[in-house]
Design an enzyme around this catalytic site. Sequence first.
Site, PDB file in Angstrom:
ATOM      1  N   GLY A 131       0.847  -1.189   0.000  1.00  0.00           N
ATOM      2  CA  GLY A 131       0.000   0.000   0.000  1.00  0.00           C
ATOM      3  C   GLY A 131       0.885   1.242   0.000  1.00  0.00           C
ATOM      4  N   GLY A 149       4.302   0.291   1.805  1.00  0.00           N
ATOM      5  CA  GLY A 149       4.951  -0.821   1.092  1.00  0.00           C
ATOM      6  C   GLY A 149       5.488  -0.387  -0.263  1.00  0.00           C
ATOM      7  N   GLU A 176      11.277   1.224  13.903  1.00  0.00           N
ATOM      8  CA  GLU A 176      11.497   2.673  13.779  1.00  0.00           C
ATOM      9  C   GLU A 176      10.306   3.385  13.151  1.00  0.00           C
ATOM     10  OE1 GLU A 176      14.506   4.720  14.747  1.00  0.00           O
ATOM     11  OE2 GLU A 176      12.673   5.889  14.589  1.00  0.00           O
ATOM     12  N   ILE A 235      10.818  10.309  11.227  1.00  0.00           N
ATOM     13  CA  ILE A 235      11.703  10.900  12.241  1.00  0.00           C
ATOM     14  C   ILE A 235      12.452   9.800  12.981  1.00  0.00           C
ATOM     15  CG2 ILE A 235      11.801  12.349  14.301  1.00  0.00           C
ATOM     16  CD1 ILE A 235       9.007  13.413  13.518  1.00  0.00           C
ATOM     17  N   LYS A 285       1.263   5.001  20.278  1.00  0.00           N
ATOM     18  CA  LYS A 285       2.647   5.422  20.060  1.00  0.00           C
ATOM     19  C   LYS A 285       3.356   5.783  21.357  1.00  0.00           C
ATOM     20  CE  LYS A 285       1.656   7.101  15.370  1.00  0.00           C
ATOM     21  NZ  LYS A 285       1.186   8.310  14.643  1.00  0.00           N
ATOM     22  N   GLY A 318       3.121   9.621   5.895  1.00  0.00           N
ATOM     23  CA  GLY A 318       3.399   9.730   4.462  1.00  0.00           C
ATOM     24  C   GLY A 318       4.233   8.540   4.046  1.00  0.00           C
TER      25      GLY A 318
HETATM   26  N1  NAP Z   1       0.496   5.579   5.666  1.00  0.00           N
HETATM   27  C1  NAP Z   1       1.276   6.191   6.541  1.00  0.00           C
HETATM   28  O1  NAP Z   1       1.574   7.377   6.394  1.00  0.00           O
HETATM   29  C2  NAP Z   1       1.821   5.428   7.725  1.00  0.00           C
HETATM   30  C3  NAP Z   1       2.695   6.093   8.633  1.00  0.00           C
HETATM   31  C4  NAP Z   1       3.229   5.376   9.705  1.00  0.00           C
HETATM   32  C5  NAP Z   1       2.894   4.040   9.874  1.00  0.00           C
HETATM   33  N2  NAP Z   1       2.029   3.423   9.013  1.00  0.00           N
HETATM   34  C6  NAP Z   1       1.717   2.022   9.237  1.00  0.00           C
HETATM   35  O2  NAP Z   1       2.180   1.283   8.126  1.00  0.00           O
HETATM   36  C7  NAP Z   1       1.329   0.150   7.935  1.00  0.00           C
HETATM   37  C8  NAP Z   1       0.829   0.143   6.493  1.00  0.00           C
HETATM   38  O3  NAP Z   1       0.106   1.320   6.256  1.00  0.00           O
HETATM   39  P1  NAP Z   1      -0.315   1.760   4.762  1.00  0.00           P
HETATM   40  O4  NAP Z   1      -0.800   3.169   4.889  1.00  0.00           O
HETATM   41  O5  NAP Z   1       0.778   1.470   3.813  1.00  0.00           O
HETATM   42  O6  NAP Z   1      -1.567   0.772   4.493  1.00  0.00           O
HETATM   43  P2  NAP Z   1      -2.367   0.570   3.111  1.00  0.00           P
HETATM   44  O7  NAP Z   1      -2.026   1.646   2.148  1.00  0.00           O
HETATM   45  O8  NAP Z   1      -3.771   0.358   3.498  1.00  0.00           O
HETATM   46  O9  NAP Z   1      -1.776  -0.797   2.524  1.00  0.00           O
HETATM   47  C9  NAP Z   1      -2.019  -2.036   3.109  1.00  0.00           C
HETATM   48  C10 NAP Z   1      -1.429  -3.126   2.229  1.00  0.00           C
HETATM   49  O10 NAP Z   1      -1.539  -4.358   2.894  1.00  0.00           O
HETATM   50  C11 NAP Z   1      -2.257  -5.283   2.081  1.00  0.00           C
HETATM   51  N3  NAP Z   1      -3.108  -6.057   2.972  1.00  0.00           N
HETATM   52  C12 NAP Z   1      -3.945  -5.598   3.931  1.00  0.00           C
HETATM   53  N4  NAP Z   1      -4.546  -6.616   4.560  1.00  0.00           N
HETATM   54  C13 NAP Z   1      -4.096  -7.746   3.978  1.00  0.00           C
HETATM   55  C14 NAP Z   1      -4.339  -9.139   4.163  1.00  0.00           C
HETATM   56  N5  NAP Z   1      -5.180  -9.558   5.117  1.00  0.00           N
HETATM   57  N6  NAP Z   1      -3.675 -10.016   3.372  1.00  0.00           N
HETATM   58  C15 NAP Z   1      -2.836  -9.591   2.427  1.00  0.00           C
HETATM   59  N7  NAP Z   1      -2.562  -8.296   2.199  1.00  0.00           N
HETATM   60  C16 NAP Z   1      -3.184  -7.393   2.973  1.00  0.00           C
HETATM   61  C17 NAP Z   1      -3.029  -4.490   1.068  1.00  0.00           C
HETATM   62  O11 NAP Z   1      -3.171  -5.289  -0.105  1.00  0.00           O
HETATM   63  P3  NAP Z   1      -3.863  -4.748  -1.447  1.00  0.00           P
HETATM   64  O12 NAP Z   1      -2.881  -3.751  -2.007  1.00  0.00           O
HETATM   65  O13 NAP Z   1      -3.995  -5.950  -2.305  1.00  0.00           O
HETATM   66  O14 NAP Z   1      -5.161  -4.120  -1.011  1.00  0.00           O
HETATM   67  C18 NAP Z   1      -2.116  -3.285   0.871  1.00  0.00           C
HETATM   68  O15 NAP Z   1      -1.144  -3.543  -0.110  1.00  0.00           O
HETATM   69  C19 NAP Z   1       0.213   0.261   8.983  1.00  0.00           C
HETATM   70  O16 NAP Z   1       0.584  -0.491  10.122  1.00  0.00           O
HETATM   71  C20 NAP Z   1       0.240   1.739   9.338  1.00  0.00           C
HETATM   72  O17 NAP Z   1      -0.207   1.996  10.666  1.00  0.00           O
HETATM   73  C21 NAP Z   1       1.511   4.097   7.941  1.00  0.00           C
END
Ligand code: NAP
Lengths: 432, 432
Positions: free
Chosen positions: B13, B16, B128, B135, B204, B301
Amino acid sequence: MVEALKIGLLGLGTVGTATAGILLSPESRHPLLKEIEIAKVGVKTLDKRRAVEFADGVLTTDLEAIVTDPDLDIVVELIGGLEPARSLILKAISHQKHVVTANKAVISRYGEEIYRAAAEAGVYVLIEAAVGGGIPIIRPLQQSLSVNRIDSILGIINGTTNFILTKMATEGSDFSEVLTEAQELGYAEADPSADVDGYDAADKITILATLAFGEQVSLEQVSCEGIRQVSAVDIQYAERLGFEIKLLAIAQREQSGLQVRVHPTLVPKEHPLANIDGVNNAILVEGDPIGQVMFYGPGAGGGATASAVVSDLMNIAAMLKVSQAVNPLLKIPQHPRRELVPIQELVTRFYARIICIDRPGVIGNLGTCFGKHKVSLESIVQIDFNNGFAEIVVVTHNVKEENFRQALAEIPHLDAIEQIQIPSVLRVLREK
Amino acid sequence: MVEALKIGLLGLGTVGTATAGILLSPESRHPLLKEIEIAKVGVKTLDKRRAVEFADGVLTTDLEAIVTDPDLDIVVELIGGLEPARSLILKAISHQKHVVTANKAVISRYGEEIYRAAAEAGVYVLIEAAVGGGIPIIRPLQQSLSVNRIDSILGIINGTTNFILTKMATEGSDFSEVLTEAQELGYAEADPSADVDGYDAADKITILATLAFGEQVSLEQVSCEGIRQVSAVDIQYAERLGFEIKLLAIAQREQSGLQVRVHPTLVPKEHPLANIDGVNNAILVEGDPIGQVMFYGPGAGGGATASAVVSDLMNIAAMLKVSQAVNPLLKIPQHPRRELVPIQELVTRFYARIICIDRPGVIGNLGTCFGKHKVSLESIVQIDFNNGFAEIVVVTHNVKEENFRQALAEIPHLDAIEQIQIPSVLRVLREK
Ligand SMILES: NC(=O)c1ccc[n+]([C@@H]2O[C@H](COP(=O)([O-])OP(=O)(O)OC[C@H]3O[C@@H](n4cnc5c(N)ncnc54)[C@H](OP(=O)(O)O)[C@@H]3O)[C@@H](O)[C@H]2O)c1
Ligand SMILES: NC(=O)c1ccc[n+]([C@@H]2O[C@H](COP(=O)([O-])OP(=O)(O)OC[C@H]3O[C@@H](n4cnc5c(N)ncnc54)[C@H](OP(=O)(O)O)[C@@H]3O)[C@@H](O)[C@H]2O)c1
């Protein structure tokens, strides 16, 4: 590593004394500190009064004997200046000792020679304290941030000049007046040139640029201007145009190569570096994809700088242990799970907004009620009136949450209080 | 380590995709990144359009197969949520894989279980990215700062609520209006509760407190209030009284134990946290002897968070290599010493203060002269008069230092210019 790591400390001045202070009181600090022992301390004069005491035979004036002592694992160089610091560091390395130093002058000039010798000898040379005092900046640059393409580093990395510029801005005084004041306060040296002409900042940005961009920067090529030419008039004009004047150290990746420089700079007021005042330091790193991150804190002072020195010692201890098991820096918490202190016992300040019918005695009633519950008020202001109602904003001094809540609960029952609402209760950052 | 480290990425997502982006373009980043290879990527649906491309067979929906794959060294969990994230992490650990995760929800609830399992299996779990996005805060807390006795951590660690409070303050609007706006801009989720009720910040601060104080903090005991009750009126009153309202996450050592809480807080305007605006995060750590240090930057982000994820990967690579030789994170610069770009080629903005006899044509002459040397002016202001003299302050747009200097050198020879002095020439932070 069965035994404690033995260190030889060169220098027992401002930073050396504070470093010893941390190592001699390891309680409530990282557990690895208990495995680091000060075995030798080198100074210039033996008969000075010292703030820390050592066993007989620890203090010596023979620094050569320390850096060649086969019993020592790490040498900590905190004497400052170019020589004998450089030679002692090199000799320690050639005797297989890891080195920790806060000496930016030596590292900015002889870093390449020293790192080469260290790589050959297979020892660590750590320099967290050489830039930004206690602020963790060297290790983040080498580790966390190094996965980015670094575009620029902008730093306020000399506390003396930032103190002077801040004073000039707030008092409208000229450079020479404020310099004298800073010298009297101990914030500037009798010979202020290293600070006010930008040389100290140039040393430090040379080190940061070398780490961030992975190429050895030559100190002589760093363009350097100090703050002597900045006048009170310029600060005022800059202010009117929306800028603060700061001595910035800048390393920037340009299309044609790297540019590294130190000069007074007009910084837009909304820029994160514009608000960094007094002796504090701040380093703003910009990279891809991270964007901007800033590190802020005390850029000098014995305690802060010693924090960085000891963190380097601890990292060496951790790296020497790492082959045994999982890195001890990443261990699970050492203490058992305990109850947190409940919120009722919190001591903080409060802000409350109270609305009730506006009649005589309201303020008096409130004041008495708070007093009864040991809630001391910083201010109580009747700010607004709407159709017969009074709006009262209260800010307290430090108070126990429980007491404040009891007072609030009693307010609706006070004689003068009618049709009361308390739409907001917020906490205020507590007083020290 | 002869071969590259093979990683399995769970989730493609926001974070990733950005993580893959860094690993697939290692140029000008840390050289260790070239030794990390994405071998498998697990997602929910295979037929989505993706911003990064992988070889056939890399993308899969079988996440179990990834965490049990004997060929993989590290699993990076970026799917978020509690399950299946927790089980996948534990299974990866039991299959001897190091784990990197950005999942604060899982770590704040199951951190103890996960770390215990990791210690038994002898693998690393690095987090991290779980707090403060890009940060660097987890590693500094575990390493550099841990030689201090930590007294408190104060953090603005939820970007959504800080964005909302900043907007409320600058626009005078109420919570619900700004929330709708934030949702439209993508800064707040359709279900905003995790952010606005403080739960994300509570996750956090639980993690930070556990690391900083070395005791496992129970999330359920963290006292938590969100920002729904903060009104525009309160922000205005706070402003008048000298405060900003921020959602702070606070962990503090009290005499009776540890206190951990999240609530809106009035912060004095001169406090370092008062100026942290918009979606940015900042964490202020106070300890002995260091005093206060603050870390500031993008708290969320994809790119910023991926920077933290990849820094963890690189640290694992470094720790696995450390037994071979000196820690590769501390290597000497890889590039040969090169010439720096000389200051004449600097592109920056300038401020100049010019004094000369006040007569018609002065401003016109100056303007023409700067134009001839390709110096574009942002402003030219005649600010002051003294006995027949004019004082003129000029601020330029970005210009090459050489061109600006040539223009300055020509000014004394202009027709209308007499008895000229240029007491100040300062650089202004350049425009992007
Ligand atoms: N976004 C931010 O700014 C941010 C900042 C700090 C921390 N985080 C943390 O980083 C993590 C990811 O966040 P994100 O924003 O990248 O999430 P996201 O955009 O919603 O992406 C989630 C990804 O995981 C896959 N996924 C979800 N459930 C699944 C399952 N049961 N089986 C297989 N694949 C699954 C989804 O697959 P599909 O692509 O096929 O739907 C998608 O590729 C979270 O823990 C979040 O708290 C995010
Ligand atoms: N002070 C700060 O805030 C700060 C901040 C960042 C970095 N640093 C760096 O830390 C280093 C130490 O600074 P400091 O402020 O602690 O210096 P300091 O207070 O002047 O102390 C210097 C110490 O070194 C000893 N010494 C000096 N020359 C010697 C020689 N030739 N042989 C034997 N001993 C010698 C002195 O011995 P006696 O005690 O017998 O005179 C003294 O104990 C410097 O590199 C400095 O740049 C300092």
